[in-house]
Scaffold this motif. Structure first.
Motif, PDB file in Angstrom:
ATOM      1  N   LEU A 104       0.805  -1.296   0.034  1.00 45.84           N
ATOM      2  CA  LEU A 104       0.206   0.121  -0.159  1.00 45.84           C
ATOM      3  C   LEU A 104       0.983   1.242  -0.129  1.00 45.84           C
ATOM      4  CD1 LEU A 104      -2.657  -1.252   2.711  1.00 45.84           C
ATOM      5  CD2 LEU A 104      -2.748  -1.309   0.399  1.00 45.84           C
ATOM      6  N   PHE A 105       0.421   2.223  -0.931  1.00 47.26           N
ATOM      7  CA  PHE A 105       1.166   3.494  -0.754  1.00 47.26           C
ATOM      8  C   PHE A 105       0.330   4.459  -0.523  1.00 47.26           C
ATOM      9  CE2 PHE A 105       3.169   7.071  -3.636  1.00 47.26           C
ATOM     10  CZ  PHE A 105       4.053   7.478  -2.644  1.00 47.26           C
ATOM     11  N   LEU A 106       0.782   5.022   0.904  1.00 44.49           N
ATOM     12  CA  LEU A 106      -0.294   5.875   1.598  1.00 44.49           C
ATOM     13  C   LEU A 106       0.379   7.301   1.729  1.00 44.49           C
ATOM     14  CD1 LEU A 106      -1.075   3.504   4.451  1.00 44.49           C
ATOM     15  CD2 LEU A 106      -2.397   3.760   2.286  1.00 44.49           C
ATOM     16  N   LYS A 107      -0.449   8.132   2.086  1.00 46.33           N
ATOM     17  CA  LYS A 107      -0.388   9.546   2.143  1.00 46.33           C
ATOM     18  C   LYS A 107      -1.011  10.051   3.679  1.00 46.33           C
ATOM     19  CE  LYS A 107      -1.028  14.147   0.110  1.00 46.33           C
ATOM     20  NZ  LYS A 107      -1.693  14.806  -1.052  1.00 46.33           N
ATOM     21  N   ASP A 108      -0.328  11.111   4.233  1.00 43.43           N
ATOM     22  CA  ASP A 108      -1.264  11.589   5.356  1.00 43.43           C
ATOM     23  C   ASP A 108      -1.713  13.074   5.076  1.00 43.43           C
ATOM     24  OD1 ASP A 108       1.196  13.350   5.881  1.00 43.43           O
ATOM     25  OD2 ASP A 108       1.517  12.035   7.569  1.00 43.43           O
ATOM     26  N   LYS A 109      -2.226  13.845   5.966  1.00 37.69           N
ATOM     27  CA  LYS A 109      -2.730  14.962   5.603  1.00 37.69           C
ATOM     28  C   LYS A 109      -1.714  16.330   5.689  1.00 37.69           C
ATOM     29  CE  LYS A 109      -7.224  14.422   7.973  1.00 37.69           C
ATOM     30  NZ  LYS A 109      -8.138  14.784   8.724  1.00 37.69           N
ATOM     31  N   LYS A 110      -0.556  15.540   6.131  1.00 38.72           N
ATOM     32  CA  LYS A 110       0.811  16.574   6.007  1.00 38.72           C
ATOM     33  C   LYS A 110       1.720  16.388   4.635  1.00 38.72           C
ATOM     34  CE  LYS A 110      -0.001  18.843  10.053  1.00 38.72           C
ATOM     35  NZ  LYS A 110      -0.003  20.326  10.037  1.00 38.72           N
ATOM     36  N   GLU A 123       6.155  10.529  -9.337  1.00 38.13           N
ATOM     37  CA  GLU A 123       6.924  11.200  -8.697  1.00 38.13           C
ATOM     38  C   GLU A 123       8.071  10.825  -7.666  1.00 38.13           C
ATOM     39  OE1 GLU A 123       4.399  14.696  -7.584  1.00 38.13           O
ATOM     40  OE2 GLU A 123       3.615  15.023  -9.405  1.00 38.13           O
ATOM     41  N   LEU A 124       7.450  10.071  -6.718  1.00 40.09           N
ATOM     42  CA  LEU A 124       8.315   9.762  -5.337  1.00 40.09           C
ATOM     43  C   LEU A 124       8.691   8.363  -5.779  1.00 40.09           C
ATOM     44  CD1 LEU A 124       5.943  11.002  -2.766  1.00 40.09           C
ATOM     45  CD2 LEU A 124       7.964  11.933  -3.625  1.00 40.09           C
ATOM     46  N   LEU A 125       8.091   7.368  -6.084  1.00 43.53           N
ATOM     47  CA  LEU A 125       8.297   6.172  -6.239  1.00 43.53           C
ATOM     48  C   LEU A 125       8.951   5.620  -7.712  1.00 43.53           C
ATOM     49  CD1 LEU A 125       5.718   3.961  -4.315  1.00 43.53           C
ATOM     50  CD2 LEU A 125       7.709   5.178  -3.292  1.00 43.53           C
ATOM     51  N   GLN A 126       8.659   6.664  -8.420  1.00 46.75           N
ATOM     52  CA  GLN A 126       9.099   6.335 -10.017  1.00 46.75           C
ATOM     53  C   GLN A 126       8.728   4.862 -10.421  1.00 46.75           C
ATOM     54  OE1 GLN A 126      12.714   8.254 -11.443  1.00 46.75           O
ATOM     55  NE2 GLN A 126      13.034   9.239  -9.421  1.00 46.75           N
ATOM     56  N   VAL A 127       7.492   4.412 -10.136  1.00 40.95           N
ATOM     57  CA  VAL A 127       6.968   3.275 -10.576  1.00 40.95           C
ATOM     58  C   VAL A 127       5.609   3.607 -11.100  1.00 40.95           C
ATOM     59  CG1 VAL A 127       8.233   1.865  -9.150  1.00 40.95           C
ATOM     60  CG2 VAL A 127       6.053   2.590  -8.371  1.00 40.95           C
ATOM     61  N   SER A 128       5.061   2.503 -12.027  1.00 42.17           N
ATOM     62  CA  SER A 128       3.587   2.628 -12.346  1.00 42.17           C
ATOM     63  C   SER A 128       2.634   1.773 -11.511  1.00 42.17           C
ATOM     64  CB  SER A 128       3.637   2.267 -13.745  1.00 42.17           C
ATOM     65  OG  SER A 128       3.832   0.749 -13.908  1.00 42.17           O
ATOM     66  N   LEU A 129       1.409   2.262 -11.853  1.00 44.39           N
ATOM     67  CA  LEU A 129       0.352   1.419 -10.894  1.00 44.39           C
ATOM     68  C   LEU A 129       0.551   0.029 -10.916  1.00 44.39           C
ATOM     69  CD1 LEU A 129      -2.386   2.312  -9.392  1.00 44.39           C
ATOM     70  CD2 LEU A 129      -3.486   1.666 -11.561  1.00 44.39           C
ATOM     71  N   GLY A 130       0.455  -0.585  -9.896  1.00 41.87           N
ATOM     72  CA  GLY A 130       0.554  -2.069  -9.696  1.00 41.87           C
ATOM     73  C   GLY A 130       1.863  -2.695  -9.254  1.00 41.87           C
ATOM     74  N   CYS A 131       2.888  -1.584  -9.337  1.00 39.89           N
ATOM     75  CA  CYS A 131       4.305  -1.916  -9.023  1.00 39.89           C
ATOM     76  C   CYS A 131       4.911  -1.546  -7.565  1.00 39.89           C
ATOM     77  CB  CYS A 131       5.072  -1.304 -10.209  1.00 39.89           C
ATOM     78  SG  CYS A 131       4.559  -1.767 -11.680  1.00 39.89           S
ATOM     79  N   MET A 163      -5.164   6.384   0.927  1.00 38.93           N
ATOM     80  CA  MET A 163      -4.349   5.915  -0.234  1.00 38.93           C
ATOM     81  C   MET A 163      -3.707   7.239  -0.879  1.00 38.93           C
ATOM     82  SD  MET A 163      -4.434   2.791  -0.242  1.00 38.93           S
ATOM     83  CE  MET A 163      -3.846   2.506  -1.693  1.00 38.93           C
ATOM     84  N   ALA A 164      -2.300   7.090  -1.528  1.00 39.97           N
ATOM     85  CA  ALA A 164      -1.664   8.298  -2.202  1.00 39.97           C
ATOM     86  C   ALA A 164      -2.254   8.416  -3.552  1.00 39.97           C
ATOM     87  CB  ALA A 164      -0.154   8.025  -2.049  1.00 39.97           C
ATOM     88  N   PRO A 165      -2.217   9.418  -3.854  1.00 38.94           N
ATOM     89  CA  PRO A 165      -2.837   9.563  -5.457  1.00 38.94           C
ATOM     90  C   PRO A 165      -1.838   9.103  -6.530  1.00 38.94           C
ATOM     91  CG  PRO A 165      -1.763  11.561  -4.691  1.00 38.94           C
ATOM     92  CD  PRO A 165      -1.855  10.798  -3.503  1.00 38.94           C
ATOM     93  N   GLU A 166      -2.341   8.622  -7.530  1.00 40.41           N
ATOM     94  CA  GLU A 166      -1.432   7.718  -8.557  1.00 40.41           C
ATOM     95  C   GLU A 166      -0.344   8.516  -9.120  1.00 40.41           C
ATOM     96  OE1 GLU A 166      -2.202   5.685 -12.830  1.00 40.41           O
ATOM     97  OE2 GLU A 166      -3.830   5.993 -11.539  1.00 40.41           O
ATOM     98  N   GLU A 167      -0.548  10.010  -9.297  1.00 37.74           N
ATOM     99  CA  GLU A 167       0.558  10.932  -9.681  1.00 37.74           C
ATOM    100  C   GLU A 167       1.889  10.734  -9.020  1.00 37.74           C
ATOM    101  OE1 GLU A 167      -2.696  11.907  -8.761  1.00 37.74           O
ATOM    102  OE2 GLU A 167      -3.124  12.084 -10.747  1.00 37.74           O
ATOM    103  N   ALA A 168       1.523  10.425  -7.589  1.00 37.23           N
ATOM    104  CA  ALA A 168       2.676  10.431  -6.375  1.00 37.23           C
ATOM    105  C   ALA A 168       3.612   9.091  -7.063  1.00 37.23           C
ATOM    106  CB  ALA A 168       2.181  10.464  -4.914  1.00 37.23           C
TER     107      ALA A 168
END
Length: 307
Positions: free
Chosen positions: A48-54, A94-102, A86-91
């Motif tokens: 899971l790729f997650l994001k918080d409010k900060k 930008e951050l992990l430099q992988v595509s969806l499902g990777c 859940m983090a947005p797909e754009e991230a």
């Protein structure tokens, strides 16, 4: 540009990490992956790729049968209920430099993911081998946790294994057990204490002398104007810890290169830059947060009297 799957696999070989590779069609879910990679090859994982409010990011890598309660995880991180999603797909790019499902623990190899927190399921420790994507969802690799730990340590990461199904009490007398896993790349406004701590730095007399005229003024508008001017006059580099660190490194490199020439010196300067960037950024963030806290507390202690 981030690591490719071939570069990652080469890194595993360089580290002499034992792994098995399984090629298959691109898959987006664990269920699809299971069709091509038998569970006998190792324990499949969900990531899971997650994001918080900060705007802080997390990778949570868990066994397929592990139940990850997002609300509980958020509380254990000290973010309150619903503080993580859940983090947005754009991230991903930008951050992990992988595509969806990777999404994979291996993604922290990229410099762009240096501030992404990685939480690993404690259950992995009980498995002979675990299966992850090597930055691409058309390949799966199987390795043991010793190999995974060796890889993470080689890039400066200390593996963090967590009981993701635990639900400890979090309250006034019980601090969040996973708060130390929250990344430090964002300014967190501290809570206002009931009493001023004796360890706080006292305000200089000159500061209190400037506050008094504001207190005697009929309106608070002048104080607001002064604050605005102060903020606008600050160099933008000093508002951004990373830019501030880069400015320090640029000046240091220029000074070093001006005193000595040669390819060896240039290589040394680049090596020092890479090694110091993370540490200096972390320190500058700490100083920035401390300065913010001191200013915040000072403002609460010296409120102008109402006329």
């Amino acid at each position: 540009m981030g690591f490719t799957k071939d570069q990652l696999l080469d890194r595993l070989q360089e580290l002499e990490i034992d792994y098995s590779k399984y090629e298959h069609p691109p898959v987006l879910t664990v269920e699809e992956q299971a069709k091509y990679v038998s569970s006998s090859k190792g324990a499949l994982s969900k990531n899971l790729f997650l994001k918080d409010k900060k705007h802080r990011y997390y990778i949570v890598s868990a066994m397929v049968d592990t139940k990850v309660d997002m609300k509980v995880l958020s509380q254990r991180l000290g973010l309150g209920k619903g503080g993580i999603r859940m983090a947005p797909e754009e991230a991903l790019g930008e951050l992990l430099q992988v595509s969806l499902g990777c999404v994979t623990p291996f993604a922290v190899v990229n410099e762009s993911a240096r501030d992404v927190s990685l939480l690993l399921d404690q259950k992995f420790k009980n498995q002979t081998r675990c299966i992850f994507h090597p930055l691409s969802n058309d390949v799966s690799v199987s390795l043991n946790t010793l190999g995974l730990d060796k890889f993470l340590k080689s890039i400066g990461r200390d593996p963090v294994y967590v009981d993701l199904e635990a639900n400890p009490v979090v309250g006034k007398d019980q601090a969040p057990d996973l708060a130390v896993c929250v990344p430090s790349n964002s300014v967190i406004v501290p809570e206002i204490p009931n009493q001023t701590s004796s360890t706080q730095i006292p305000l200089p007399k000159s500061v209190s002398a400037e506050v008094k005229p504001v207190a005697s003024a009929k309106t608070s508008k002048p104080a607001c104007k002064v604050k605005s001017v102060a903020e606008n006059s600050a160099p933008s580099a000093y508002k951004n810890p990373e830019k501030f660190v880069q400015e320090i490194l640029d000046k240091t490199s220029a000074l070093l290169l001006s005193e000595a020439k040669g390819e060896c010196v240039e290589a040394l300067a680049e090596t020092l830059r890479k090694r110091l960037t993370s540490e200096l950024t972390h320190l500058s963030i700490m100083y920035k947060n401390s300065a913010y806290a001191e200013g915040f507390y000072a403002g609460t202690r010296h409120q102008p009297k109402r006329l």
